[in-house]
Design an enzyme around this catalytic site. Structure first.
Site, PDB file in Angstrom:
ATOM      1  N   ASP A   1       0.882  -1.164   0.000  1.00  0.00           N
ATOM      2  CA  ASP A   1       0.000   0.000   0.000  1.00  0.00           C
ATOM      3  C   ASP A   1       0.919   1.212   0.000  1.00  0.00           C
ATOM      4  O   ASP A   1       1.552   1.516   1.017  1.00  0.00           O
ATOM      5  CB  ASP A   1      -0.904  -0.037   1.242  1.00  0.00           C
ATOM      6  CG  ASP A   1      -1.700   1.251   1.428  1.00  0.00           C
ATOM      7  OD1 ASP A   1      -1.669   2.139   0.541  1.00  0.00           O
ATOM      8  OD2 ASP A   1      -2.364   1.381   2.483  1.00  0.00           O
TER       9      ASP A   1
ATOM     10  N   LYS B   1       2.418  11.346  -3.285  1.00  0.00           N
ATOM     11  CA  LYS B   1       1.432  10.584  -4.048  1.00  0.00           C
ATOM     12  C   LYS B   1       0.463  11.519  -4.790  1.00  0.00           C
ATOM     13  O   LYS B   1      -0.048  11.186  -5.851  1.00  0.00           O
ATOM     14  CB  LYS B   1       0.656   9.667  -3.100  1.00  0.00           C
ATOM     15  CG  LYS B   1      -0.301   8.707  -3.785  1.00  0.00           C
ATOM     16  CD  LYS B   1      -0.917   7.797  -2.746  1.00  0.00           C
ATOM     17  CE  LYS B   1      -1.906   6.832  -3.365  1.00  0.00           C
ATOM     18  NZ  LYS B   1      -2.436   5.906  -2.341  1.00  0.00           N
TER      19      LYS B   1
ATOM     20  N   GLU C   1      -7.313   0.458  -4.730  1.00  0.00           N
ATOM     21  CA  GLU C   1      -7.356   0.388  -3.265  1.00  0.00           C
ATOM     22  C   GLU C   1      -8.677  -0.153  -2.711  1.00  0.00           C
ATOM     23  O   GLU C   1      -8.662  -1.021  -1.839  1.00  0.00           O
ATOM     24  CB  GLU C   1      -7.035   1.763  -2.652  1.00  0.00           C
ATOM     25  CG  GLU C   1      -5.548   2.086  -2.771  1.00  0.00           C
ATOM     26  CD  GLU C   1      -5.200   3.544  -2.506  1.00  0.00           C
ATOM     27  OE1 GLU C   1      -6.062   4.281  -1.979  1.00  0.00           O
ATOM     28  OE2 GLU C   1      -4.073   3.935  -2.824  1.00  0.00           O
TER      29      GLU C   1
ATOM     30  N   ASP D   1     -13.076   5.421   2.639  1.00  0.00           N
ATOM     31  CA  ASP D   1     -11.645   5.506   2.927  1.00  0.00           C
ATOM     32  C   ASP D   1     -11.258   6.941   3.277  1.00  0.00           C
ATOM     33  O   ASP D   1     -11.179   7.808   2.404  1.00  0.00           O
ATOM     34  CB  ASP D   1     -10.855   5.013   1.697  1.00  0.00           C
ATOM     35  CG  ASP D   1      -9.335   5.041   1.918  1.00  0.00           C
ATOM     36  OD1 ASP D   1      -8.875   5.625   2.920  1.00  0.00           O
ATOM     37  OD2 ASP D   1      -8.611   4.469   1.072  1.00  0.00           O
TER      38      ASP D   1
END
Ligand code: ADP
Ligand code: MG
Length: 584
Positions: free
Chosen positions: A6, A68, A161, A184
């Site tokens: 991850d 990211k 994800e 999330d």
């Protein structure tokens, strides 16, 4: 071994599938969550993780976090506004007179994860599944893959994800068509995805989110609260980073405790901060931020064309969902208690590990392999495929059939186990073959039972038994269920493409077998009873017999079928006399 990774905005994790268990690996300090922070010293190697996070307070200008957000981006796109580069060119980050790409910075995080795994396992770890948000476009996915390669991994798959999270919650075992909401809330981003389970694979029905909404915003709000409580004004950048780190620690503590104390010795010169905080106080400043996820949830539901009561599950992902405030909001928005069975900040990594195990064949993708991907059978007379367990049969499964000998005096039968959708045995795959003996007998007198059974692990057992002698043989075939998707597709495409000629070949073979049976029978009947027929009748039978023989040679299916019908017709009187004689 394929590692699951991850690569998060805030934290990254790595794990492997080890002796039957998905395991996340901890660093030397016993921590599994590695902050996605990279500090580049003037000289020497980059510092990643908690160490990098500590350095950020001293050298914010040499430290990168949340890269990211920039991976696979060009200047001018979302998230790059305050960077100021040439609009349209790929984002680069200046450091010590050099320009680094976000994938280069990310590769430092991945290298760190790789070294943690290799140290823990004492072996090389060079294949990986890496997760990305569902909304990542091709450029962002390709850049993530590049980061993996720069770190020395062969990237086996880029996995979304929410899909990874759903896998870790074991939701691939839900019934077909089940719908799942994945909420999330991480450090810097919020994503809400609605998934549907289709043939064991999660399909993303809709996704909504906010790339600027997460735990960082809560930290900022709590930092503001602390400053107000301490009666302090704005701070310089180093101090405000220290303050935010303290705010974050307080926030995390208050997820399980009702109160905490924020301690910041010498925050400003001689001035230290010592402020007690309650969960209630913190929830009050966080509530408006968390509430912003509500509209996004509703929009995602609407896009998927669903009402909340149509959802089978709501799962929580991301560290921020550990907050009772967030859990309450989720339960209220979806009118359903969220599933809390996994650690929300580990679920994505765990799912990546499971995906790696599935790719490696260590873990049966239960939902995917619950059915036989292709038909299973044996070869029979004339080289035809005789299906025993059809394609798409749910496993475990068991089926059998009785076979006999095609030729008189035959003293055994060869069992060729086949897989595929083609009519002719030779066009299918042979999984194995063996011979079952029986005493020589008349044609059609032997009785051999063949049974196929597939157990829950997908292993095919083929049993053949001669009923006269009781002699039996069993073979075990492992590859009957685990067939690659590509191979299944190729086989199905082939069977469609050749459907017509295959069918023709089968009909011809069946007609040929019938001709081979009829011709000698007619001949011997003529020998015995020909004298009782008229001469034209005998001539007609001989004519039709020779037409069958030439039709056989011509290989024309229709001609052979017609010739057989004509022969059948011409031998009616002969057949009646044969029966009368047998009865008389
Ligand atoms: P990301 O997906 O963005 O990489 P994570 O899922 O690891 O990040 O979430 C990180 C965020 O979760 C941080 O803002 C962190 O403060 C928050 N977090 C972690 N644990 C808790 C907790 N116990 N209570 C509240 N927030 C938490
Ligand atoms: Mg995350």
């Amino acid at each position: 071994m394929i590692a699951g990774i991850d690569l998060g905005t805030t934290n990254s994790l790595i794990g492997v599938y080890e002796s039957g268990f998905p395991t996340l690996l901890a660093d030397a300090e016993g921590k599994r969550l590695i902050p996605s922070v990279v500090y580049f010293p003037e000289k020497g190697i980059p510092v990643v993780g908690r160490e990098g996070l500590r350095m950020q307070a001293f050298h914010p200008e040499c430290t990168f976090s949340s890269v990211k957000r920039l991976i696979g981006r060009r200047f001018g796109e979302e998230g790059t506004q305050n960077l100021g580069g040439t609009v349209g060119s790929p984002v680069t980050l200046p450091i010590h007179g050099q320009n680094l790409t976000p994938e280069e910075v990310s590769s430092e995080i991945l290298k760190k994860l790789k070294s943690i795994a290799e140290e823990r396992l004492g072996a090389a770890v060079d294949r990986a599944v890496i997760t990305v948000p569902a909304y990542f476009n091709d450029a962002q996915r390709a850049a993530t893959r590049k980061a993996g390669e720069l770190a020395g991994f062969t990237v086996e798959r880029i996995l979304s994800e929410p899909t990874a999270a759903a896998l870790s919650y074991g939701l691939d075992r839900l019934q077909e068509n089940a719908k799942v909401a994945v909420y999330d809330l991480g450090g810097g981003t919020f994503d809400l995805s609605i998934l549907r389970l289709d043939n064991g694979v999660f399909e993303v029905l809709s996704t909504h989110g906010d790339t600027r909404l997460g735990g960082d915003d809560l930290d900022e709000a709590i930092a503001g609260l602390i400053l107000r409580e301490a009666g302090m004004g704005s701070l310089n950048i180093e101090r405000s980073i220290r303050l935010k780190q303290a705010a974050r620690a307080a926030k995390e503590t208050l997820s399980t405790q009702e109160t905490t104390v924020v301690l910041l010795p010498f925050l400003e010169g001689e001035k230290s901060v010592e402020i007690p905080l309650t969960r209630e106080q913190v929830e009050k400043v966080c509530a408006p931020i968390v509430a912003r996820t509500r509209a996004l949830c509703l929009r995602a539901l609407e896009d998927a064309g669903l009402k909340s009561e149509q959802l089978d599950q709501v799962i929580l992902v991301g560290g921020s969902t550990r907050m009772p405030l967030v859990q309450k909001l989720v339960a209220e928005v979806f009118d359903k208690e969220p599933n809390l069975s996994q650690h929300p900040d580990e679920a994505v990594a765990l799912g990546a590990v499971l995906q790696g195990a599935i790719l490696e064949g260590n873990l049966r993708n239960v939902a995917l392999l619950d059915v036989t991907p292709l038909s299973l059978g044996i070869e029979t007379f004339g080289g035809l495929m005789n299906v025993i367990i059809p394609r798409n049969t749910t496993i475990p499964a068991k089926a059998g059939e009785m076979f006999t000998n095609a030729v008189a005096g035959q003293s055994g039968m060869k069992i060729k186990v086949l897989q595929g959708e083609r009519e002719l045995a030779m066009d299918n795959w042979m999984l194995g073959s063996f011979e079952i003996p029986f005493p020589p007998s008349q044609k059609g007198a032997a009785r051999v039972g063949v049974q196929f059974s597939i157990d829950a692990d997908g292993i095919l057992h083929v049993l053949a038994r001669d009923t006269a002698t009781g002699i039996e043989k069993i073979v075990e075939i492992k590859s009957a269920v685990e067939v690659s998707d590509e191979a299944v597709e190729a086989m199905l495409a082939g069977s469609l493409e050749h459907a017509f000629e295959d069918m023709d070949a089968r009909i011809f073979t069946e007609a040929r077998l019938k001709a081979e049976e009829m011709l000698p029978a007619v001949e011997s009947a003529l020998e015995q009873l020909g004298s009782e027929l008229s001469e034209p009748e005998v001539l007609e039978i001989k004519k039709q017999s020779s037409e069958v023989i030439s039709a056989l040679a011509s290989k024309e299916t229709n001609r052979l079928k017609q010739a057989l019908t004509a022969l059948d017709h011409s031998t009616q009187t002969l057949a009646t006399k044969l029966i009368e004689r047998a009865m008389g």
